[in-house]
Design a protein around this motif. Sequence first.
Motif, mmCIF file in Angstrom:
data_model
loop_
_atom_site.group_PDB
_atom_site.id
_atom_site.type_symbol
_atom_site.label_atom_id
_atom_site.label_comp_id
_atom_site.label_asym_id
_atom_site.label_seq_id
_atom_site.Cartn_x
_atom_site.Cartn_y
_atom_site.Cartn_z
ATOM 1 N N LEU A 110 1.597 0.571 27.353
ATOM 2 C CA LEU A 110 1.847 0.387 25.962
ATOM 3 C C LEU A 110 1.192 0.469 24.681
ATOM 4 O O LEU A 110 1.227 0.675 23.754
ATOM 5 C CB LEU A 110 1.840 -1.678 25.928
ATOM 6 N N ALA A 111 -0.043 0.535 24.448
ATOM 7 C CA ALA A 111 -1.154 1.513 23.664
ATOM 8 C C ALA A 111 -0.658 2.359 23.187
ATOM 9 O O ALA A 111 -0.651 2.667 22.226
ATOM 10 C CB ALA A 111 -2.820 1.367 24.861
ATOM 11 N N VAL A 112 -0.010 3.372 24.101
ATOM 12 C CA VAL A 112 0.465 5.300 23.571
ATOM 13 C C VAL A 112 1.431 4.813 23.254
ATOM 14 O O VAL A 112 2.233 5.308 22.260
ATOM 15 C CB VAL A 112 0.342 5.067 25.032
ATOM 16 N N MET A 113 2.086 3.319 23.523
ATOM 17 C CA MET A 113 4.049 3.698 22.814
ATOM 18 C C MET A 113 3.308 2.786 21.737
ATOM 19 O O MET A 113 4.919 2.566 20.239
ATOM 20 C CB MET A 113 4.891 2.218 23.208
ATOM 21 N N ARG A 114 2.838 2.147 21.244
ATOM 22 C CA ARG A 114 2.209 1.248 19.906
ATOM 23 C C ARG A 114 1.581 2.659 18.996
ATOM 24 O O ARG A 114 2.131 2.385 18.013
ATOM 25 C CB ARG A 114 0.979 0.027 20.196
ATOM 26 N N ARG A 115 1.172 3.804 19.545
ATOM 27 C CA ARG A 115 0.477 4.658 18.436
ATOM 28 C C ARG A 115 1.826 5.718 18.206
ATOM 29 O O ARG A 115 2.039 5.795 17.097
ATOM 30 C CB ARG A 115 -0.789 5.220 19.305
ATOM 31 N N LEU A 116 2.730 5.904 18.707
ATOM 32 C CA LEU A 116 4.022 6.465 18.444
ATOM 33 C C LEU A 116 4.439 5.721 17.953
ATOM 34 O O LEU A 116 5.120 6.194 16.820
ATOM 35 C CB LEU A 116 5.062 6.887 20.059
ATOM 36 N N ALA A 117 4.441 4.042 17.929
ATOM 37 C CA ALA A 117 5.701 3.708 16.368
ATOM 38 C C ALA A 117 4.520 3.757 15.626
ATOM 39 O O ALA A 117 5.446 4.074 14.400
ATOM 40 C CB ALA A 117 5.760 2.369 17.354
ATOM 41 N N ASP A 118 3.174 3.348 15.342
ATOM 42 C CA ASP A 118 2.550 3.658 14.528
ATOM 43 C C ASP A 118 2.390 5.193 13.723
ATOM 44 O O ASP A 118 2.143 5.496 12.480
ATOM 45 C CB ASP A 118 1.510 3.510 14.322
ATOM 46 N N GLN A 119 3.191 6.130 14.078
ATOM 47 C CA GLN A 119 3.119 7.707 14.079
ATOM 48 C C GLN A 119 4.358 8.064 13.616
ATOM 49 O O GLN A 119 5.027 8.672 12.913
ATOM 50 C CB GLN A 119 2.628 8.291 14.956
ATOM 51 N N GLY A 120 5.358 6.538 13.370
ATOM 52 C CA GLY A 120 6.631 7.102 13.046
ATOM 53 C C GLY A 120 7.887 7.560 13.806
ATOM 54 O O GLY A 120 9.127 7.403 13.703
ATOM 55 N N MET A 121 7.724 7.960 15.313
ATOM 56 C CA MET A 121 8.483 7.681 15.963
ATOM 57 C C MET A 121 10.196 6.825 15.874
ATOM 58 O O MET A 121 9.809 5.583 16.004
ATOM 59 C CB MET A 121 7.865 8.284 17.273
ATOM 60 N N THR A 122 10.985 7.471 16.232
ATOM 61 C CA THR A 122 11.759 6.701 16.582
ATOM 62 C C THR A 122 12.057 6.243 18.217
ATOM 63 O O THR A 122 12.424 7.465 19.168
ATOM 64 C CB THR A 122 13.602 7.777 15.729
ATOM 65 N N GLN A 162 -0.582 7.713 35.585
ATOM 66 C CA GLN A 162 1.249 8.601 36.042
ATOM 67 C C GLN A 162 2.191 8.649 34.818
ATOM 68 O O GLN A 162 2.970 9.084 34.307
ATOM 69 C CB GLN A 162 1.964 8.378 37.389
ATOM 70 N N GLN A 163 2.592 7.121 34.234
ATOM 71 C CA GLN A 163 3.466 6.472 32.990
ATOM 72 C C GLN A 163 2.775 7.416 32.142
ATOM 73 O O GLN A 163 4.340 7.769 30.804
ATOM 74 C CB GLN A 163 3.281 4.813 33.525
ATOM 75 N N ARG A 164 2.136 7.680 31.695
ATOM 76 C CA ARG A 164 1.496 8.463 30.305
ATOM 77 C C ARG A 164 1.834 9.720 30.721
ATOM 78 O O ARG A 164 2.488 11.010 29.437
ATOM 79 C CB ARG A 164 -0.130 8.257 29.886
ATOM 80 N N VAL A 165 1.581 10.382 32.193
ATOM 81 C CA VAL A 165 2.169 11.677 31.505
ATOM 82 C C VAL A 165 3.449 11.859 31.490
ATOM 83 O O VAL A 165 4.717 13.030 31.575
ATOM 84 C CB VAL A 165 1.349 12.277 32.990
ATOM 85 N N ALA A 166 4.252 11.093 32.404
ATOM 86 C CA ALA A 166 5.701 11.209 31.622
ATOM 87 C C ALA A 166 6.297 11.331 30.263
ATOM 88 O O ALA A 166 6.847 11.390 29.936
ATOM 89 C CB ALA A 166 5.904 9.834 32.500
ATOM 90 N N ILE A 167 4.915 10.808 29.657
ATOM 91 C CA ILE A 167 5.525 9.902 28.336
ATOM 92 C C ILE A 167 5.246 11.464 27.776
ATOM 93 O O ILE A 167 5.994 11.299 26.619
ATOM 94 C CB ILE A 167 4.533 8.733 27.402
ATOM 95 N N ALA A 168 4.136 11.900 27.672
ATOM 96 C CA ALA A 168 3.308 13.464 27.411
ATOM 97 C C ALA A 168 4.446 14.769 27.930
ATOM 98 O O ALA A 168 5.140 15.149 27.409
ATOM 99 C CB ALA A 168 1.581 13.825 27.964
ATOM 100 N N ARG A 169 4.774 14.669 29.117
ATOM 101 C CA ARG A 169 6.545 15.371 28.829
ATOM 102 C C ARG A 169 6.900 15.346 28.087
ATOM 103 O O ARG A 169 7.888 15.984 28.104
ATOM 104 C CB ARG A 169 6.221 15.164 30.966
ATOM 105 N N ALA A 170 7.733 14.204 28.076
ATOM 106 C CA ALA A 170 8.558 14.014 27.218
ATOM 107 C C ALA A 170 8.275 14.189 25.702
ATOM 108 O O ALA A 170 9.587 14.690 25.132
ATOM 109 C CB ALA A 170 9.250 12.455 26.986
ATOM 110 N N LEU A 171 7.779 14.049 25.523
ATOM 111 C CA LEU A 171 7.458 13.959 23.846
ATOM 112 C C LEU A 171 7.139 15.970 23.784
ATOM 113 O O LEU A 171 7.390 16.569 23.054
ATOM 114 C CB LEU A 171 5.376 13.905 23.469
#
Length: 257
Positions: free
Chosen positions: A191-203, A157-166
């Motif tokens: 946290l794994a999803v957030m790490r990937r976002l960081a690696d992709q340059g998301m502020t 559910q939290q990963r869905v919430a991240i996808a919704r925000a993105l």
Amino acid sequence: MTDPQPKAGETILRLNDIRKVYGDHVALGGVSLDVKRGEVVAIIGPSGSGKSTLLRCVNQLEVPDSGTLEVLGSNIDFAGRVSSADLLALRRKVGMVFQSFNLFPHMNVLRNVSFPQERVLGRSREEADKVSRDLLERVGLASKMENFPQKCSGGQQQRVAIARALALEPQIMLFDEPTSALDPELGLEVLAVMRRLADQGMTMVVVTHEIHFAAEVADRLIVMADGAIIEEGVPSELLAAPKTARAKQFLSAITDR
């Protein structure tokens, strides 16, 4: 008028002397913070230190009593009233993920991600669904699109919430303790999803109790206490040798548990 495109390393989020008071309680006592494009800033500190209030002031879920906010060249002075147009423009640039998932229980996963795009960005259902499918695949939920939230784990559910925000294409992402409601194993998925976002340059500005994540992923670590930033620096250096007594006390308490 379109906003100027930020350059790499340019400051795209600036808080200046942000103050928020609830009755006799000073939640934020004049906090200033600059965040550069592509930077990951982690914020830690004891409960009641003002961490979540700071994020909510950035996204205008809480209106500061005074101070100024600059997001991608657009300025808001809280000495005056914030217009609805300014508020909408701000929230299209800044996405936020909360401790609770806030998903629509009567919509499946795909609709949870698509519906806000239709309402906020004016996309057709077909356009929104295409974006949603791509994002759900990115967060590892391609097989859950037809599921309703109650059929998903907390981490899912939290990963869905991240996808919704993105899906709303923010240029800055705020995370308010996104794993605090999850058990450790499910938290690792997020946290794994957030790490990937960081690696992709998301502020990203992340309020977290995950010290290992802050140490490994963040470019800068901030310690807050009593409504103020008491120390900040490179995570490895700050965690190894905090300079202030209050930061030492807090870090000692969390690392000795």
